[in-house]
Design a protein around this motif. Structure first.
Motif, PDB file in Angstrom:
ATOM      1  N   UNK A 239     -37.171  17.528 -27.578  1.00 51.42           N
ATOM      2  CA  UNK A 239     -35.732  17.070 -27.487  1.00 51.42           C
ATOM      3  C   UNK A 239     -35.607  15.615 -27.653  1.00 51.42           C
ATOM      4  N   UNK A 240     -34.420  15.180 -28.406  1.00 50.96           N
ATOM      5  CA  UNK A 240     -34.303  13.760 -28.648  1.00 50.96           C
ATOM      6  C   UNK A 240     -33.497  13.109 -27.471  1.00 50.96           C
ATOM      7  N   UNK A 241     -34.249  12.282 -27.124  1.00 53.49           N
ATOM      8  CA  UNK A 241     -33.672  11.571 -25.710  1.00 53.49           C
ATOM      9  C   UNK A 241     -33.228  10.020 -26.055  1.00 53.49           C
ATOM     10  N   UNK A 242     -32.450   9.494 -25.619  1.00 52.51           N
ATOM     11  CA  UNK A 242     -32.123   7.784 -25.421  1.00 52.51           C
ATOM     12  C   UNK A 242     -32.592   7.204 -24.338  1.00 52.51           C
ATOM     13  N   UNK A 243     -32.882   7.900 -23.321  1.00 54.68           N
ATOM     14  CA  UNK A 243     -33.141   6.946 -22.049  1.00 54.68           C
ATOM     15  C   UNK A 243     -34.691   6.767 -22.164  1.00 54.68           C
TER      16      UNK A 243
END
Length: 124
Positions: free
Chosen positions: A103-107
Motif C-alpha cells: 500500500x502507498x502511504x504518505x505518513x
C-alpha cells in the motif's frame, strides 16, 4: 533490515533539475513500497512521493506534483526521484524509505527502513 543509500543531491539554481537515486541491498527490494520524504531545517519531515512494488502506481504531494517523478528499477534495486523546475523551497535533506505493505502511504510512521539522506540545495 533493508539498507538504503541515497545519492544525487547537490546545489542547483532555481529552475534546474536533479535526479536522486536510492539503492537497496539484498534481494527483496521488489517486495517493498518505496517513499521519498524531505526535511528542511526547523521543519518536520514531509512526504514527497511514493511508488508501488511493481512501479505501476505512484503518488505525489501536491507541492511537487507535475515537477517531480519517481520511478524504480527492481533489477537494479534502485528507486529514483527526478526533480525538475526546482524552487528554493525544495531545499531540504531528502530521504528514501521502504515499507513492507502493499500500500502507498504518505505518513513517515508507515515506513520501516530509511536511508541516511542526501542534501538538496536550490539557490535563487
Amino acid at each position: 533490515q533493508v539498507p538504503l543509500v541515497e545519492s544525487g543531491g547537490g546545489l542547483v539554481q532555481a529552475g534546474g533539475s536533479l535526479r536522486l537515486s536510492c539503492t537497496a541491498s539484498g534481494s527483496t527490494f521488489s517486495s517493498y513500497t518505496m517513499g521519498w520524504f524531505r526535511q528542511a531545517p526547523g521543519k518536520e519531515r514531509e512526504f514527497v512521493a511514493a511508488i508501488s512494488r511493481s512501479g505501476g502506481r505512484t503518488y505525489y504531494a501536491d507541492y511537487v506534483k507535475g515537477r517531480f517523478t519517481t520511478s524504480r528499477d527492481n533489477a537494479k534495486n534502485t528507486v529514483y526521484l527526478q526533480m525538475n523546475s526546482l524552487k528554493p523551497e525544495d531545499t531540504a535533506i531528502y530521504y528514501c524509505a521502504a515499507n513492507s505493505y502493499n500500500t502507498i502511504y504518505s505518513g513517515p510512521d508507515q515506513y520501516d527502513y530509511w536511508g541516511q539522506g542526501t542534501q538538496v540545495t536550490v539557490s535563487s
